[in-house]
Design an enzyme around this catalytic site. Structure first.
Site, PDB file in Angstrom:
ATOM      1  N   TYR A  70     -14.350  65.967  37.753  1.00 15.35           N
ATOM      2  CA  TYR A  70     -14.668  64.657  38.340  1.00 15.35           C
ATOM      3  C   TYR A  70     -16.168  64.394  38.268  1.00 15.35           C
ATOM      4  CZ  TYR A  70     -15.112  60.937  41.830  1.00 15.35           C
ATOM      5  OH  TYR A  70     -15.410  59.757  42.484  1.00 15.35           O
ATOM      6  N   LYS A 106     -18.268  61.262  36.285  1.00 13.00           N
ATOM      7  CA  LYS A 106     -19.184  60.337  36.938  1.00 13.00           C
ATOM      8  C   LYS A 106     -20.610  60.492  36.415  1.00 13.00           C
ATOM      9  CE  LYS A 106     -16.286  58.181  39.621  1.00 13.00           C
ATOM     10  NZ  LYS A 106     -16.040  56.724  39.494  1.00 13.00           N
TER      11      LYS A 106
END
Length: 232
Positions: free
Chosen positions: A140, A144
């Site tokens: 994750y 990002k």
């Protein structure tokens, strides 16, 4: 730019931060607010116009762009959390997270930039994370971080054409995604208000809470020192 009389499209506009962004845009007098979701029947905000849009499906993205035409503020909010290990996790999970969190906003941006240009310019908002700068979310965080870098590159490319790019960084938000997290959380409404304040002030970055501000400040430190502090 003013939100009053703007036309706003929010991906993932049916829940969480996205739903709060839709409500805030309407409260500030936006002329029209598109709430985009895979299933438009899940859009429940009064006054919003539901749009079917799956950010991982380029065909769906093209149809959404073709069915609008008047967008001046594009908010790439849709995202998922998998957090797969790079060593032991399923690479299919890593790819799925990148498809949604990185390639999804890229597909949407490429499809809607011609529309923003035709309407005189505007602004794109990309939802990053405090974990763009701290790799605790494994895959994750990587998605990002990639989106943060892409936002910087897009800002340079689009500025001469009259389109600004704002990046939102935030830690834990009181939404379903963070429901199991026992830590201080900021409200979706507070995040949405800060985003539109930044858009109206033509600012390029939103640090929505102490977590995101601390994450950015930590970038000047040696990696070993940074992660020792996090672990401690």
């Amino acid at each position: 730019m003013k939100i009053e009389d703007a036309v706003v499209l929010v991906t993932g506009g049916n829940r969480g931060i996205g739903k709060a962004l839709v409500a805030e845009a309407l409260a500030r007098g936006a002329r029209k607010v598109y709430a985009a979701a895979r299933d438009p029947r899940t859009v429940t905000t009064p006054g919003a116009e539901a749009v079917a849009l799956d950010v991982t499906d380029p065909g769906s993205v093209r149809l959404a762009a073709a069915g609008t035409g008047d967008v001046t503020v594009l908010i790439n909010n849709a995202g998922i959390y998998v957090g797969a290990s790079f060593l032991t996790g399923d690479l299919a999970d890593v790819r799925r997270e990148f498809e949604t969190n990185f390639y999804g906003p890229l597909h949407v941006t490429r499809a809607f930039v011609p529309q923003l240009l035709a309407n005189g310019g505007g602004r794109i908002v990309n939802v990053h994370s405090a974990l763009s700068w701290v790799a605790l979310g494994q895959s994750y965080s990587a998605t990002k971080a990639a989106l943060w870098s892409a936002s910087d590159a897009l800002r340079l490319e689009l500025a001469p054409q009259g389109i600004g790019v704002t990046g939102l960084h935030v830690g834990y938000v009181d939404t379903d995604m963070a429901a199991a997290v026992d830590a201080p959380k900021v409200s979706p409404g507070s995040v949405a208000a800060q985003v539109f304040d930044a858009v109206e002030q033509d600012r390029d970055e939103v640090l929505a809470d102490d977590t995101s501000r601390g994450a950015k400040q930590s970038l000047i430190r040696d990696p070993a020192e940074r992660y020792a502090a996090v672990a401690g």
